[in-house]
Scaffold this motif. Structure first.
Motif, PDB file in Angstrom:
ATOM      1  N   LEU A 153      -0.757 -11.274   3.245  1.00  0.00           N
ATOM      2  CA  LEU A 153      -0.528 -11.279   1.802  1.00  0.00           C
ATOM      3  C   LEU A 153      -1.235 -12.469   1.154  1.00  0.00           C
ATOM      4  CD1 LEU A 153       3.248 -10.313   1.648  1.00  0.00           C
ATOM      5  CD2 LEU A 153       1.303  -8.905   1.026  1.00  0.00           C
ATOM      6  N   ASP A 154      -2.550 -12.417   1.101  1.00  0.00           N
ATOM      7  CA  ASP A 154      -3.329 -13.532   0.562  1.00  0.00           C
ATOM      8  C   ASP A 154      -3.883 -13.244  -0.827  1.00  0.00           C
ATOM      9  OD1 ASP A 154      -5.071 -11.589   1.371  1.00  0.00           O
ATOM     10  OD2 ASP A 154      -6.390 -12.912   2.500  1.00  0.00           O
ATOM     11  N   GLY A 155      -3.379 -12.261  -1.496  1.00  0.00           N
ATOM     12  CA  GLY A 155      -3.830 -11.913  -2.837  1.00  0.00           C
ATOM     13  C   GLY A 155      -4.430 -10.528  -2.873  1.00  0.00           C
ATOM     14  N   PRO A 156      -4.374  -9.886  -4.045  1.00  0.00           N
ATOM     15  CA  PRO A 156      -4.861  -8.507  -4.162  1.00  0.00           C
ATOM     16  C   PRO A 156      -6.385  -8.429  -4.154  1.00  0.00           C
ATOM     17  CG  PRO A 156      -4.105  -9.325  -6.282  1.00  0.00           C
ATOM     18  CD  PRO A 156      -3.798 -10.392  -5.282  1.00  0.00           C
ATOM     19  N   HIS A 157      -6.897  -7.402  -3.487  1.00  0.00           N
ATOM     20  CA  HIS A 157      -8.330  -7.090  -3.507  1.00  0.00           C
ATOM     21  C   HIS A 157      -8.527  -5.670  -2.989  1.00  0.00           C
ATOM     22  CE1 HIS A 157      -8.628  -7.746   0.887  1.00  0.00           C
ATOM     23  NE2 HIS A 157      -7.776  -8.720   0.652  1.00  0.00           N
TER      24      HIS A 157
ATOM     25  N   GLU B  62       8.643  -0.748  -7.740  1.00  0.00           N
ATOM     26  CA  GLU B  62       9.112  -2.091  -7.401  1.00  0.00           C
ATOM     27  C   GLU B  62       8.024  -3.139  -7.581  1.00  0.00           C
ATOM     28  OE1 GLU B  62      10.744  -1.914  -3.481  1.00  0.00           O
ATOM     29  OE2 GLU B  62      12.221  -0.403  -4.032  1.00  0.00           O
ATOM     30  N   TYR B  63       7.151  -2.950  -8.556  1.00  0.00           N
ATOM     31  CA  TYR B  63       6.041  -3.860  -8.770  1.00  0.00           C
ATOM     32  C   TYR B  63       6.529  -5.206  -9.321  1.00  0.00           C
ATOM     33  CZ  TYR B  63       1.984  -6.104 -10.630  1.00  0.00           C
ATOM     34  OH  TYR B  63       1.020  -7.035 -10.878  1.00  0.00           O
ATOM     35  N   THR B  64       5.971  -6.300  -8.804  1.00  0.00           N
ATOM     36  CA  THR B  64       6.211  -7.624  -9.358  1.00  0.00           C
ATOM     37  C   THR B  64       4.927  -8.444  -9.300  1.00  0.00           C
ATOM     38  OG1 THR B  64       6.926  -8.581  -7.248  1.00  0.00           O
ATOM     39  CG2 THR B  64       8.646  -7.693  -8.668  1.00  0.00           C
ATOM     40  N   SER B  65       4.771  -9.306 -10.283  1.00  0.00           N
ATOM     41  CA  SER B  65       3.703 -10.301 -10.302  1.00  0.00           C
ATOM     42  C   SER B  65       4.235 -11.472 -11.128  1.00  0.00           C
ATOM     43  CB  SER B  65       2.417  -9.726 -10.903  1.00  0.00           C
ATOM     44  OG  SER B  65       2.623  -9.327 -12.237  1.00  0.00           O
ATOM     45  N   LEU B  66       3.379 -12.448 -11.401  1.00  0.00           N
ATOM     46  CA  LEU B  66       3.812 -13.635 -12.127  1.00  0.00           C
ATOM     47  C   LEU B  66       3.028 -13.803 -13.422  1.00  0.00           C
ATOM     48  CD1 LEU B  66       3.942 -16.091  -9.097  1.00  0.00           C
ATOM     49  CD2 LEU B  66       5.864 -14.869 -10.140  1.00  0.00           C
ATOM     50  N   CYS B  67       3.724 -14.231 -14.463  1.00  0.00           N
ATOM     51  CA  CYS B  67       3.065 -14.538 -15.734  1.00  0.00           C
ATOM     52  C   CYS B  67       2.173 -15.764 -15.530  1.00  0.00           C
ATOM     53  CB  CYS B  67       4.111 -14.820 -16.804  1.00  0.00           C
ATOM     54  SG  CYS B  67       3.396 -15.418 -18.363  1.00  0.00           S
ATOM     55  N   PRO B  68       0.912 -15.707 -15.974  1.00  0.00           N
ATOM     56  CA  PRO B  68       0.017 -16.846 -15.769  1.00  0.00           C
ATOM     57  C   PRO B  68       0.361 -18.061 -16.645  1.00  0.00           C
ATOM     58  CG  PRO B  68      -1.082 -15.178 -17.074  1.00  0.00           C
ATOM     59  CD  PRO B  68       0.233 -14.594 -16.638  1.00  0.00           C
TER      60      PRO B  68
ATOM     61  N   HIS C  11       0.825 -13.378  -7.442  1.00  0.00           N
ATOM     62  CA  HIS C  11      -0.417 -13.400  -8.199  1.00  0.00           C
ATOM     63  C   HIS C  11      -0.092 -13.572  -9.676  1.00  0.00           C
ATOM     64  CE1 HIS C  11      -4.581 -12.419  -9.109  1.00  0.00           C
ATOM     65  NE2 HIS C  11      -4.152 -11.561 -10.023  1.00  0.00           N
ATOM     66  N   GLN C  12      -0.761 -14.527 -10.324  1.00  0.00           N
ATOM     67  CA  GLN C  12      -0.545 -14.768 -11.742  1.00  0.00           C
ATOM     68  C   GLN C  12      -1.642 -14.085 -12.557  1.00  0.00           C
ATOM     69  OE1 GLN C  12      -0.378 -19.104 -11.863  1.00  0.00           O
ATOM     70  NE2 GLN C  12       1.847 -18.973 -12.061  1.00  0.00           N
ATOM     71  N   SER C  13      -1.231 -13.194 -13.438  1.00  0.00           N
ATOM     72  CA  SER C  13      -2.195 -12.490 -14.276  1.00  0.00           C
ATOM     73  C   SER C  13      -1.467 -11.780 -15.410  1.00  0.00           C
ATOM     74  CB  SER C  13      -2.965 -11.467 -13.439  1.00  0.00           C
ATOM     75  OG  SER C  13      -4.057 -10.949 -14.152  1.00  0.00           O
ATOM     76  N   PHE C  14      -2.161 -11.604 -16.524  1.00  0.00           N
ATOM     77  CA  PHE C  14      -1.591 -10.825 -17.625  1.00  0.00           C
ATOM     78  C   PHE C  14      -1.559  -9.352 -17.249  1.00  0.00           C
ATOM     79  CE2 PHE C  14      -3.186 -14.457 -20.298  1.00  0.00           C
ATOM     80  CZ  PHE C  14      -1.933 -14.885 -20.707  1.00  0.00           C
ATOM     81  N   MET C  15      -0.642  -8.625 -17.844  1.00  0.00           N
ATOM     82  CA  MET C  15      -0.421  -7.220 -17.515  1.00  0.00           C
ATOM     83  C   MET C  15      -1.652  -6.362 -17.811  1.00  0.00           C
ATOM     84  SD  MET C  15       3.435  -6.950 -18.985  1.00  0.00           S
ATOM     85  CE  MET C  15       4.611  -8.228 -18.598  1.00  0.00           C
ATOM     86  N   GLU C  16      -2.343  -6.649 -18.904  1.00  0.00           N
ATOM     87  CA  GLU C  16      -3.542  -5.889 -19.248  1.00  0.00           C
ATOM     88  C   GLU C  16      -4.629  -6.079 -18.187  1.00  0.00           C
ATOM     89  OE1 GLU C  16      -1.418  -7.156 -23.022  1.00  0.00           O
ATOM     90  OE2 GLU C  16      -2.007  -8.136 -21.164  1.00  0.00           O
TER      91      GLU C  16
ATOM     92  N   GLY D 217       4.788 -18.613 -15.235  1.00  0.00           N
ATOM     93  CA  GLY D 217       5.121 -18.494 -13.818  1.00  0.00           C
ATOM     94  C   GLY D 217       6.329 -17.612 -13.571  1.00  0.00           C
ATOM     95  N   GLN D 218       6.907 -17.060 -14.640  1.00  0.00           N
ATOM     96  CA  GLN D 218       8.065 -16.190 -14.514  1.00  0.00           C
ATOM     97  C   GLN D 218       7.643 -14.831 -13.965  1.00  0.00           C
ATOM     98  OE1 GLN D 218      11.391 -17.036 -15.213  1.00  0.00           O
ATOM     99  NE2 GLN D 218      10.406 -19.049 -15.222  1.00  0.00           N
ATOM    100  N   PRO D 219       8.531 -14.164 -13.234  1.00  0.00           N
ATOM    101  CA  PRO D 219       8.163 -12.859 -12.673  1.00  0.00           C
ATOM    102  C   PRO D 219       8.097 -11.771 -13.729  1.00  0.00           C
ATOM    103  CG  PRO D 219      10.446 -13.380 -12.148  1.00  0.00           C
ATOM    104  CD  PRO D 219       9.870 -14.594 -12.828  1.00  0.00           C
ATOM    105  N   ASP D 220       7.146 -10.897 -13.561  1.00  0.00           N
ATOM    106  CA  ASP D 220       7.038  -9.675 -14.347  1.00  0.00           C
ATOM    107  C   ASP D 220       7.352  -8.515 -13.411  1.00  0.00           C
ATOM    108  OD1 ASP D 220       6.231 -10.691 -16.880  1.00  0.00           O
ATOM    109  OD2 ASP D 220       4.217 -11.007 -16.081  1.00  0.00           O
ATOM    110  N   PHE D 221       8.103  -7.552 -13.899  1.00  0.00           N
ATOM    111  CA  PHE D 221       8.492  -6.391 -13.114  1.00  0.00           C
ATOM    112  C   PHE D 221       7.970  -5.140 -13.791  1.00  0.00           C
ATOM    113  CE2 PHE D 221      11.700  -9.661 -12.574  1.00  0.00           C
ATOM    114  CZ  PHE D 221      11.805  -9.749 -11.192  1.00  0.00           C
ATOM    115  N   GLY D 222       7.839  -4.074 -13.032  1.00  0.00           N
ATOM    116  CA  GLY D 222       7.423  -2.823 -13.635  1.00  0.00           C
ATOM    117  C   GLY D 222       7.222  -1.732 -12.610  1.00  0.00           C
ATOM    118  N   THR D 223       6.756  -0.629 -13.123  1.00  0.00           N
ATOM    119  CA  THR D 223       6.369   0.521 -12.310  1.00  0.00           C
ATOM    120  C   THR D 223       4.880   0.711 -12.500  1.00  0.00           C
ATOM    121  OG1 THR D 223       8.533   1.575 -12.524  1.00  0.00           O
ATOM    122  CG2 THR D 223       6.671   3.014 -11.977  1.00  0.00           C
TER     123      THR D 223
END
Length: 167
Positions: A26-30, A54-60, A96-101, A63-69
């Motif tokens: 788990l070293d980051g998405p690619h 059960e999708y999760t990532s982090l707000c850049p 991974h920190q990134s905006f949803m878009e 740093g708070q978690p973002d959840f979604g489908t």
């Protein structure tokens, strides 16, 4: 009892490993996380839809978690993505920190790179934060396809059907 096997070609798949072991870290998405196998029905346009609730990532910023489908829909050309590698790909976003878009568009690019599908759409249905719900839809057609009009008609019908079921 006789065990039978399908015609699916799986000898080259590595992410799943053998005996519960996996080569994946788990070293980051690619896109390289997404393993594929040959489409046994390339003569028939059909839609594959994968939903990951059960999708999760982090707000850049916070740093708070973002959840979604996350829903990935595609019409395969020559390749299909293996389902456990999809799960591992989504897990790679957990830290991974990134905006949803950016996430939805990056996922689209990764799936297109891995599959070269006739059509692909990524739907990011993110859970509310700060009383705001954000949904991001990114899609791409293979416009060089000989049957692009047929593909667009199938996609249009699929979207209408999905809208009827969600109403």
């Amino acid at each position: 009892m006789t065990i039978t096997r399908s015609q699916d070609k799986t000898d080259h798949l590595k992410v799943l490993g053998k005996g519960g072991q996996t080569e994946y870290q788990l070293d980051g998405p690619h896109a390289g996380i997404l393993e594929t196998f040959p489409n046994n029905y390339p003569q028939r346009p059909y839609i594959v839809s994968v939903e990951f609730p059960e999708y999760t990532s982090l707000c850049p910023m916070t740093g708070q978690p973002d959840f979604g489908t996350i829903v990935v829909e595609y019409i395969p050309k020559d390749r299909i993505v293996e389902s456990k590698s999809i799960k591992l790909y989504f897990f790679a976003y957990r830290n991974h920190q990134s905006f949803m878009e950016t996430i939805a568009n990056t996922m689209l690019e990764d799936f297109v790179e891995a599959l070269a599908p006739l059509w692909c759409r990524v739907k990011g249905l993110f859970s509310p934060r700060g009383a705001t719900t954000l949904h991001v839809f990114a899609e791409q057609f293979d416009t060089s396809s000989d049957n692009i009009d047929e593909i667009k008609a199938i996609v249009s019908e699929w979207k209408q059907e999905q809208n009827r079921h969600s109403s």
